[in-house]
Design a protein around this motif. Structure first.
Motif, PDB file in Angstrom:
ATOM      1  N   PHE A 386      12.194 -90.742 -34.751  1.00  0.00           N
ATOM      2  CA  PHE A 386      12.005 -90.714 -33.240  1.00  0.00           C
ATOM      3  C   PHE A 386      11.957 -89.502 -32.823  1.00  0.00           C
ATOM      4  O   PHE A 386      12.707 -88.526 -33.519  1.00  0.00           O
ATOM      5  CB  PHE A 386      13.461 -91.477 -32.876  1.00  0.00           C
ATOM      6  CG  PHE A 386      13.558 -92.815 -33.081  1.00  0.00           C
ATOM      7  CD1 PHE A 386      13.519 -93.936 -32.284  1.00  0.00           C
ATOM      8  CD2 PHE A 386      14.088 -93.167 -34.442  1.00  0.00           C
ATOM      9  CE1 PHE A 386      13.674 -95.083 -32.343  1.00  0.00           C
ATOM     10  CE2 PHE A 386      14.330 -94.636 -34.596  1.00  0.00           C
ATOM     11  CZ  PHE A 386      14.198 -95.483 -33.679  1.00  0.00           C
ATOM     12  N   HIS A 389      16.028 -90.369 -29.428  1.00  0.00           N
ATOM     13  CA  HIS A 389      16.699 -91.620 -29.630  1.00  0.00           C
ATOM     14  C   HIS A 389      18.231 -91.501 -29.022  1.00  0.00           C
ATOM     15  O   HIS A 389      18.971 -90.589 -29.545  1.00  0.00           O
ATOM     16  CB  HIS A 389      17.019 -92.087 -30.928  1.00  0.00           C
ATOM     17  CG  HIS A 389      17.483 -93.354 -31.161  1.00  0.00           C
ATOM     18  ND1 HIS A 389      17.980 -93.925 -32.485  1.00  0.00           N
ATOM     19  CD2 HIS A 389      17.367 -94.638 -30.256  1.00  0.00           C
ATOM     20  CE1 HIS A 389      18.423 -95.008 -32.303  1.00  0.00           C
ATOM     21  NE2 HIS A 389      18.077 -95.501 -31.003  1.00  0.00           N
ATOM     22  N   THR A 391      21.462 -93.941 -27.915  1.00  0.00           N
ATOM     23  CA  THR A 391      21.963 -95.325 -28.044  1.00  0.00           C
ATOM     24  C   THR A 391      23.464 -95.074 -27.668  1.00  0.00           C
ATOM     25  O   THR A 391      24.087 -94.193 -28.067  1.00  0.00           O
ATOM     26  CB  THR A 391      21.728 -95.826 -29.307  1.00  0.00           C
ATOM     27  OG1 THR A 391      22.388 -97.233 -29.343  1.00  0.00           O
ATOM     28  CG2 THR A 391      22.385 -94.893 -30.560  1.00  0.00           C
ATOM     29  N   ASN A 421       8.650 -94.072 -34.050  1.00  0.00           N
ATOM     30  CA  ASN A 421       8.913 -94.405 -32.494  1.00  0.00           C
ATOM     31  C   ASN A 421       8.849 -93.159 -31.667  1.00  0.00           C
ATOM     32  O   ASN A 421       9.722 -92.190 -32.104  1.00  0.00           O
ATOM     33  CB  ASN A 421      10.352 -95.112 -32.380  1.00  0.00           C
ATOM     34  CG  ASN A 421      10.578 -96.275 -33.346  1.00  0.00           C
ATOM     35  OD1 ASN A 421       9.975 -97.243 -32.968  1.00  0.00           O
ATOM     36  ND2 ASN A 421      10.829 -96.175 -34.538  1.00  0.00           N
ATOM     37  N   ASP A 424      12.908 -93.666 -27.357  1.00  0.00           N
ATOM     38  CA  ASP A 424      13.821 -95.064 -27.468  1.00  0.00           C
ATOM     39  C   ASP A 424      15.357 -94.616 -27.152  1.00  0.00           C
ATOM     40  O   ASP A 424      16.044 -93.814 -27.347  1.00  0.00           O
ATOM     41  CB  ASP A 424      14.001 -95.421 -28.969  1.00  0.00           C
ATOM     42  CG  ASP A 424      14.743 -96.997 -28.816  1.00  0.00           C
ATOM     43  OD1 ASP A 424      16.065 -96.932 -28.539  1.00  0.00           O
ATOM     44  OD2 ASP A 424      13.946 -97.827 -29.511  1.00  0.00           O
ATOM     45  N   GLN A 426      18.443 -96.538 -25.192  1.00  0.00           N
ATOM     46  CA  GLN A 426      19.212 -97.735 -25.063  1.00  0.00           C
ATOM     47  C   GLN A 426      20.630 -97.688 -24.373  1.00  0.00           C
ATOM     48  O   GLN A 426      21.583 -97.200 -24.935  1.00  0.00           O
ATOM     49  CB  GLN A 426      19.384 -98.326 -26.589  1.00  0.00           C
ATOM     50  CG  GLN A 426      18.442 -98.662 -27.099  1.00  0.00           C
ATOM     51  CD  GLN A 426      17.273 -99.770 -26.312  1.00  0.00           C
ATOM     52  OE1 GLN A 426      17.704-100.531 -25.772  1.00  0.00           O
ATOM     53  NE2 GLN A 426      15.934 -99.327 -26.415  1.00  0.00           N
ATOM     54  N   THR A 448       5.652 -97.233 -32.218  1.00  0.00           N
ATOM     55  CA  THR A 448       6.095 -97.648 -30.730  1.00  0.00           C
ATOM     56  C   THR A 448       6.135 -96.492 -29.807  1.00  0.00           C
ATOM     57  O   THR A 448       7.030 -95.448 -30.275  1.00  0.00           O
ATOM     58  CB  THR A 448       7.509 -98.198 -30.908  1.00  0.00           C
ATOM     59  OG1 THR A 448       7.333 -99.263 -31.972  1.00  0.00           O
ATOM     60  CG2 THR A 448       7.761 -98.778 -29.676  1.00  0.00           C
ATOM     61  N   ASN A 451      10.314 -97.403 -25.773  1.00  0.00           N
ATOM     62  CA  ASN A 451      11.168 -98.475 -25.907  1.00  0.00           C
ATOM     63  C   ASN A 451      12.606 -98.045 -24.914  1.00  0.00           C
ATOM     64  O   ASN A 451      13.147 -97.188 -25.224  1.00  0.00           O
ATOM     65  CB  ASN A 451      11.305 -98.957 -27.143  1.00  0.00           C
ATOM     66  CG  ASN A 451      12.386-100.234 -27.054  1.00  0.00           C
ATOM     67  OD1 ASN A 451      12.100-101.102 -26.027  1.00  0.00           O
ATOM     68  ND2 ASN A 451      13.195-100.183 -28.055  1.00  0.00           N
ATOM     69  N   TYR A 452      12.772 -98.786 -23.988  1.00  0.00           N
ATOM     70  CA  TYR A 452      14.003 -98.238 -23.165  1.00  0.00           C
ATOM     71  C   TYR A 452      14.614 -99.498 -22.526  1.00  0.00           C
ATOM     72  O   TYR A 452      13.909-100.429 -21.973  1.00  0.00           O
ATOM     73  CB  TYR A 452      13.608 -97.200 -22.325  1.00  0.00           C
ATOM     74  CG  TYR A 452      12.947 -97.533 -21.209  1.00  0.00           C
ATOM     75  CD1 TYR A 452      13.373 -97.791 -19.901  1.00  0.00           C
ATOM     76  CD2 TYR A 452      11.421 -97.444 -21.114  1.00  0.00           C
ATOM     77  CE1 TYR A 452      12.640 -98.166 -18.926  1.00  0.00           C
ATOM     78  CE2 TYR A 452      10.809 -97.866 -19.993  1.00  0.00           C
ATOM     79  CZ  TYR A 452      11.417 -97.990 -18.790  1.00  0.00           C
ATOM     80  OH  TYR A 452      10.623 -98.186 -17.784  1.00  0.00           O
TER      81      TYR A 452
END
Length: 475
Positions: A386, A389, A391, A421, A424, A426, A448, A451-452
């Motif tokens: 990533f 990232h 999270t 990725n 990302d 989250q 990828t 992505n979120y």
């Protein structure tokens, strides 16, 4: 206007005033800075660096061989090194010099104010692997010294090099520090779970620190270099390898410089450098090759690290011109122990060869804490999992009493050859990640691109992945 009407207007006005006051108060608390204050930008870095005043040491030298040390790799030199430090300290400070050779040290080295432990080129400082040798504290504390272990305070085996409430300390030179973890300490990884759970429960339930006694018959591995509540800390030039646990771990320190240090891997949980609840830290020109995070910025774990319980933020961190050879999960991580808040982190001009995650911000809803004002620029990456990232679901936990907050995260001018990725992020329902900007990022190849979920204020400008401009979709 009747008395009744006047009363109504008065109550309405008071209610509005209360709403405005509460909203303003909550906004200030949420932002964790005075209302109207601009989040720090790159222009603040010179002021941070100006506060990190290099320590100065008297021009006195204390050679450990004068006190009985022998560089044969077999003679225990621990007492000789400690004696040299004691004399150096009593005479007002200077350099305690370990010359070329292999020096076995069966027990920890505790630095004192105005002492620079200088490891000469060709010197290897080998730390012994008998755990009892590291119980050097008072009997009341079970021989342990005060540390933070995975973010929770306790008394435990002494770090291999330790200092407590000292000023102006250093470890410098071109020598090597070898923790020899595979000869003994690494075996404790499989035995630590019971103590790990016990300590976390103590932190959560507020057990007094003086009753958190670990050490003998327990299995919490010590860090390699961990100054605690110290001011003006320098580690420069040395090679550090085979740490039992986190390698360079300053806790609650101010004015910290980690410069041109090479960190080589240990066995497991061998984070390269973990400044925890520190203020004004410079990490520059270092090289990292570890089996865990290369750098992990921390601020304590759970309610034990909240300000009301003596916790402190980790803030004003500058990382620049470093090389990250190999690291997993993070090249630079923030968390997961970040309950005391992390803010004002500046990362620039670093090269990452093979890391799982370039920037990894991790927490969950059981820890609380805020991560804010993170700025990253001018980075090159060969291969990663990533680029960014974030999270709030670390370890799969998405529901809990203490939601974290992530905001003001800005990345720019990053070139990456290959990533699984790219971006990302989250957040959690009702607890979004806020204000993320990504500009001038190129990822040549990624499975990828983006992505979120539960992210407010995601802005992307000139972000190219697989040769295609990437923009956030309406959500």
């Amino acid at each position: 206007m009747t008395l009744q009407q006047t009363t109504r207007w008065y109550l309405w006005g008071a209610l509005c005033g209360m709403v405005v006051f509460c909203c303003g108060t909550l906004a200030a608390a949420d932002a964790n800075r005075p209302v109207g204050e601009t989040p720090p930008t790159w222009e603040q870095v010179p002021a941070i660096l100006a506060r990190i005043i290099p320590g100065k040491f008297p021009d006195r030298q204390f050679d450990v061989t004068t006190y009985g040390a022998k560089g044969d790799g077999q003679t225990d030199c621990c007492k000789a090194i400690r004696d040299a430090i004691d004399v150096c300290s009593k005479e007002g400070g200077g350099r305690v010099v370990v010359p070329a050779g292999q020096f076995l040290c069966n027990g920890p080295i505790h630095l004192k104010s105005h002492v620079n432990l200088q490891l000469s080129e060709g010197c290897t400082l080998l730390f012994g692997t008998n755990p009892d040798d590291y119980l050097v504290g008072t009997t009341a504390n079970g021989g342990g010294v005060l540390v933070r272990w995975e973010g929770t305070r306790c008394y435990n085996y002494s770090p291999l090099i330790y200092a407590y409430q000292q000023t102006n300390i250093a470890v410098t030179g071109r020598g090597t520090i070898d923790g020899q973890t595979k000869k003994f300490w690494a075996k404790w990884k499989g035995k630590q779970e019971g103590d790990q759970k016990k300590l976390r429960k103590m932190g959560k339930t507020g057990v007094p620190i003086e009753k958190r006694i670990f050490g003998q018959d327990h299995f919490l591995r010590p860090s390699l270099f961990s100054p605690y509540q110290c001011e003006k800390v320098l580690i420069e030039g040395v090679t550090v390898k085979a740490s039992p646990f986190w390698t360079i771990h300053p806790v609650l320190c101010t004015q910290v410089v980690i410069r041109e240090v090479k960190v080589q891997h240990g066995a497991t949980n061998d984070d390269g450098c973990d400044p925890e609840s520190c203020t004004d830290v410079l990490i520059e020109g270092c090289t990292f090759d570890t089996n865990d995070d290369n750098i992990a910025i921390k601020a304590g774990r759970d309610n034990d690290a909240w300000a009301a319980n003596g916790g402190k933020a980790c803030e004003n961190i500058v990382i620049r011109n470093c090389t990250f050879e190999r690291g997993a999960p993070g090249g630079v991580s923030i968390g997961s122990e970040m309950s005391g808040n992390v803010r004002n982190v500046f990362i620039e001009k670093c090269k990452m060869n093979s890391v799982e995650k370039l920037i990894y911000i991790k927490s969950n809803s059981d820890r609380g804490g805020i991560v804010e004002n993170i700025r990253v620029r001018d980075m090159t990456v060969d291969s990663c999992g990533f680029v960014l990232h974030c999270t709030m679901k670390y370890k799969g936990k998405s529901q809990g009493p203490s939601m974290p907050a992530f905001r003001d995260i800005h990345l720019e001018n990053i070139a990456c050859k290959k990533a699984a990725n790219a971006i990302d992020c989250q957040g959690l329902p009702g607890n979004s990640i806020r204000d993320v900007s990504i500009r001038n990022i190129t990822v040549d190849s990624a499975s990828t691109p983006l992505n979120y979920e539960f992210v407010e204020g995601l802005r992307m400008e000139n972000v190219t992945v697989n040769g295609v401009i990437v923009t956030p979709s309406p959500k």
